[in-house]
Write a protein that holds these residues in place. Structure first.
Motif, mmCIF file in Angstrom:
data_model
loop_
_atom_site.group_PDB
_atom_site.id
_atom_site.type_symbol
_atom_site.label_atom_id
_atom_site.label_comp_id
_atom_site.label_asym_id
_atom_site.label_seq_id
_atom_site.Cartn_x
_atom_site.Cartn_y
_atom_site.Cartn_z
ATOM 1 N N ARG A 34 0.819 -1.218 0.000
ATOM 2 C CA ARG A 34 0.000 0.000 0.000
ATOM 3 C C ARG A 34 0.845 1.257 0.000
ATOM 4 O O ARG A 34 0.546 2.223 -0.680
ATOM 5 N N THR A 35 1.932 1.234 0.812
ATOM 6 C CA THR A 35 2.689 2.473 0.972
ATOM 7 C C THR A 35 3.752 2.640 -0.110
ATOM 8 O O THR A 35 4.013 3.755 -0.539
ATOM 9 N N GLN A 36 4.353 1.557 -0.579
ATOM 10 C CA GLN A 36 5.501 1.688 -1.492
ATOM 11 C C GLN A 36 5.173 1.431 -2.953
ATOM 12 O O GLN A 36 5.799 2.011 -3.828
ATOM 13 N N CYS A 37 4.260 0.534 -3.232
ATOM 14 C CA CYS A 37 3.840 0.390 -4.633
ATOM 15 C C CYS A 37 2.380 -0.031 -4.702
ATOM 16 O O CYS A 37 2.064 -1.210 -4.782
ATOM 17 N N PRO A 38 1.498 0.956 -4.659
ATOM 18 C CA PRO A 38 0.052 0.674 -4.623
ATOM 19 C C PRO A 38 -0.440 -0.088 -5.853
ATOM 20 O O PRO A 38 -1.475 -0.744 -5.762
ATOM 21 N N ILE A 39 0.277 0.023 -6.965
ATOM 22 C CA ILE A 39 0.005 -0.870 -8.097
ATOM 23 C C ILE A 39 1.306 -1.608 -8.382
ATOM 24 O O ILE A 39 2.245 -1.040 -8.948
ATOM 25 N N ALA A 40 1.371 -2.861 -7.964
ATOM 26 C CA ALA A 40 2.585 -3.650 -8.165
ATOM 27 C C ALA A 40 2.375 -4.610 -9.325
ATOM 28 O O ALA A 40 1.252 -4.841 -9.763
ATOM 29 N N ASN A 41 3.481 -5.156 -9.812
ATOM 30 C CA ASN A 41 3.399 -6.231 -10.806
ATOM 31 C C ASN A 41 3.618 -7.559 -10.122
ATOM 32 O O ASN A 41 4.453 -7.665 -9.226
ATOM 33 N N MET A 42 2.906 -8.568 -10.576
ATOM 34 C CA MET A 42 3.142 -9.914 -10.065
ATOM 35 C C MET A 42 4.559 -10.343 -10.439
ATOM 36 O O MET A 42 4.937 -10.300 -11.604
ATOM 37 N N GLU A 43 5.318 -10.741 -9.416
ATOM 38 C CA GLU A 43 6.710 -11.127 -9.619
ATOM 39 C C GLU A 43 6.832 -12.284 -10.608
ATOM 40 O O GLU A 43 6.068 -13.246 -10.540
ATOM 41 N N GLY A 44 7.771 -12.159 -11.524
ATOM 42 C CA GLY A 44 8.042 -13.247 -12.457
ATOM 43 C C GLY A 44 7.106 -13.291 -13.645
ATOM 44 O O GLY A 44 7.257 -14.125 -14.532
ATOM 45 N N VAL A 45 6.107 -12.409 -13.672
ATOM 46 C CA VAL A 45 5.209 -12.354 -14.817
ATOM 47 C C VAL A 45 5.626 -11.111 -15.608
ATOM 48 O O VAL A 45 5.662 -10.013 -15.052
ATOM 49 N N PRO A 46 6.013 -11.268 -16.893
ATOM 50 C CA PRO A 46 6.628 -10.170 -17.636
ATOM 51 C C PRO A 46 5.885 -8.843 -17.500
ATOM 52 O O PRO A 46 6.482 -7.833 -17.157
ATOM 53 N N SER A 47 4.597 -8.818 -17.761
ATOM 54 C CA SER A 47 3.860 -7.566 -17.576
ATOM 55 C C SER A 47 2.382 -7.898 -17.582
ATOM 56 O O SER A 47 1.977 -8.976 -17.983
ATOM 57 N N GLY A 48 1.614 -6.942 -17.157
ATOM 58 C CA GLY A 48 0.177 -7.102 -17.300
ATOM 59 C C GLY A 48 -0.518 -7.916 -16.235
ATOM 60 O O GLY A 48 -1.626 -8.375 -16.435
ATOM 61 N N THR A 49 0.119 -8.125 -15.069
ATOM 62 C CA THR A 49 -0.620 -8.665 -13.920
ATOM 63 C C THR A 49 -0.398 -7.714 -12.753
ATOM 64 O O THR A 49 0.671 -7.674 -12.160
ATOM 65 N N HIS A 50 -1.407 -6.893 -12.485
ATOM 66 C CA HIS A 50 -1.286 -5.808 -11.510
ATOM 67 C C HIS A 50 -1.868 -6.233 -10.171
ATOM 68 O O HIS A 50 -2.874 -6.918 -10.122
ATOM 69 N N ILE A 51 -1.226 -5.752 -9.103
ATOM 70 C CA ILE A 51 -1.732 -6.009 -7.751
ATOM 71 C C ILE A 51 -2.230 -4.683 -7.169
ATOM 72 O O ILE A 51 -1.471 -3.727 -7.060
ATOM 73 N N ILE A 52 -3.524 -4.637 -6.838
ATOM 74 C CA ILE A 52 -4.140 -3.439 -6.265
ATOM 75 C C ILE A 52 -4.299 -3.662 -4.770
ATOM 76 O O ILE A 52 -4.780 -4.718 -4.347
#
Lengths: 411, 78
Positions: A34-52
């Motif tokens: 929440r504090t450091q990357c409110p929209i993160a990427n799923m680790e190991g997935v090249p792009s396009g999987t966002h964590i809210i």
């Protein structure tokens, strides 16, 4: 435990919630997200999987299915068609909910309370004289599953088979991260489930009863009945929802109360606190850590563009422990909270269909358990393994003063 | 006190009528029914608690009998 790199990497904006160490103690992970990357990427997935993760963002995603869709692309768990109603978005979704919700509303299920209370006591009788139990295997699994079988009229003899199926789908027994092997297990399980459902549907068509499946089979969907395929799509979801999530919630709740005796004592001394405690345990532990969505319309959040087809991990647990919504006590169990708008059952149109049944089960379980076994602790030396995704504890050994069974007593 | 209910936002969490059964009720789908247009003074605390716990913010209460200008959020401050 030694895991590297950390579960959240603010530099690369990558995060991975699917780790046992995160599932065991997710609060620091949620805070960092929440504090450091409110929209993160799923680790190991090249792009396009966002964590809210922030409460406001999670709330927005849940309430905007036209942007964050719940359709079949969001979760592939071996099914042939969208699960009903979860993977049908509005407006088609509402007609299924109009048929299903009334069967699981708070008034409609209230009649289950006395049987459920008796069931809790029967189960407690099996281990109370011993002074110890594996709470997961001996209570958290059999209790909600038995309620589910009573509700659906499915045979007790098939319970082991159902449990294997839901575990195969939710936490397949393959090496961590082997997604292909996991999908193979899920697909094969899906075949077995569809085949089994055919027999169930055949039976309910010919011999309707009072059970909830009969009500679905014969219910009115805008002037017609559900097709066999639609009923199978309902049952697929039912097995998963009915057999797993209350188990996980009981595991998390009782482990917490075993380790936090002052909170447990408060419930023992004043059982009227139990309903509020259930909400707080749901909020703080949010056993279903996340729900999946797929982007339908381009959308930007915190400077990150999300494109149609992108996957989104909506981190319910992070929202439910966000100090912006829950204040400085967000990370504590605070039974006297004035406002508790948690999303442990999701939110928006796909709000958990079984939430009223789950609340009934959890309330009755906590009331009866604490009446029968007021004092308990996690067995010394026990290591609790929390499964990622949906936080069940593989084994939860408890010790307590042995007590008398209720055999022969009025109940 | 008046209650504002946004029916289209209600999805049937059922927190309102669980916490404030004298003010809110469930329809057959488990969605909220508001029992009062103007809340009797003795039920204001219930009305407020029910609204404050709606996860969809479908309910809001407005202080003042005749729905004056002083609108208050259902959510406690702080």
């Amino acid at each position: 435990m030694t895991y590297a790199p950390p579960a959240v990497n603010p530099d690369s904006r990558e995060a991975n919630p699917y780790r046992p160490d995160v599932a065991a103690d997710p609060l620091a992970f949620y805070d960092q997200l929440r504090t450091q990357c409110p929209i993160a990427n799923m680790e190991g997935v090249p792009s396009g999987t966002h964590i809210i993760s922030r409460y406001e963002d999670v709330k927005f995603a849940l309430r905007h299915p036209e942007i964050f869709s719940s359709d079949v692309v969001a979760v592939d768990i071996g099914q042939d068609r969208p699960l009903i109603p979860l993977q049908i978005d509005p407006p088609g979704h509402a007609k299924y909910r109009r048929l299903m919700d009334p069967q699981l509303g708070p008034k409609e299920i209230a009649y289950l309370e006395s049987d459920t209370r008796a069931l809790v006591n029967d189960i407690v009788d099996r281990f109370i004289g011993r002074g110890s139990c594996d709470f997961h295997a001996e209570f958290s699994v059999p209790f909600p599953c038995t309620v589910f079988l009573q509700l659906t009229g499915l045979p007790l003899d098939d319970l082991e088979r159902f449990l294997t199926w839901k575990d195969n789908i939710i936490r397949p027994d393959v090496p961590l991260g082997d997604t292909q092997a996991a999908q193979e297990v899920r697909y094969a399980t899906g075949r077995a489930m569809y085949e089994y459902f055919e027999g169930v549907i055949e039976d309910r068509l010919a011999n309707p009863g009072e059970d909830v499946i009969s009500r679905f089979v014969h219910g009115d969907l805008e002037g017609r009945t559900l097709s066999r395929e639609e009923i199978a799509d309902v049952l697929y979801l039912f097995i998963l929802g009915g057999l797993d999530t209350v188990t996980s919630t009981l595991d998390c709740s009782i482990a917490y109360l075993a380790q936090n005796p002052s909170h447990r004592r408060a419930l023992v001394e004043d059982p009227t606190l139990v309903p509020a405690a259930v909400e707080e345990l749901l909020r703080l532990h949010t056993p279903v850590m996340q729900v999946m969505r797929v982007v339908k319309q381009e959308h930007e959040m915190h400077g990150v563009r999300m494109l149609p087809g992108d996957h989104v991990i909506v981190m319910l647990g992070a929202a439910d422990t966000d100090p912006e919504e829950f204040g400085q006590t967000a990370g504590d169990l605070h039974v006297g909270r004035d406002a508790n708008r948690h999303f442990a059952f999701g939110g928006g149109p796909h709000r958990c269909l079984g939430s009223h049944l789950a609340r009934l089960e959890l309330r009755v379980a906590l009331e009866e358990l604490h009446r029968r076994i007021p004092d308990y602790a996690v067995a010394e030396g026990a290591e609790l393994y929390y499964s990622p995704g949906i936080r069940e504890i593989a084994s939860l050994p408890l010790v307590f003063e042995p007590g008398p069974t209720l055999v022969g007593a009025a109940s | 006190m008046k209650i504002h209910f946004e029916a289209s936002a209600c999805v049937g969490h059922g927190r309102c009528y669980a916490l404030a059964p004298e003010v809110y009720d469930a329809d057959d789908q488990g969605h909220c029914i508001v029992k009062f247009e103007v809340v009797p003074p003795e039920l204001e605390a219930q009305a407020r608690a029910g609204a404050a716990n709606c996860p969809e913010a479908a309910l809001a209460v407005e202080d003042g009998l005749s729905g004056g200008a002083r609108a208050a959020s259902a959510r406690p401050s702080g």
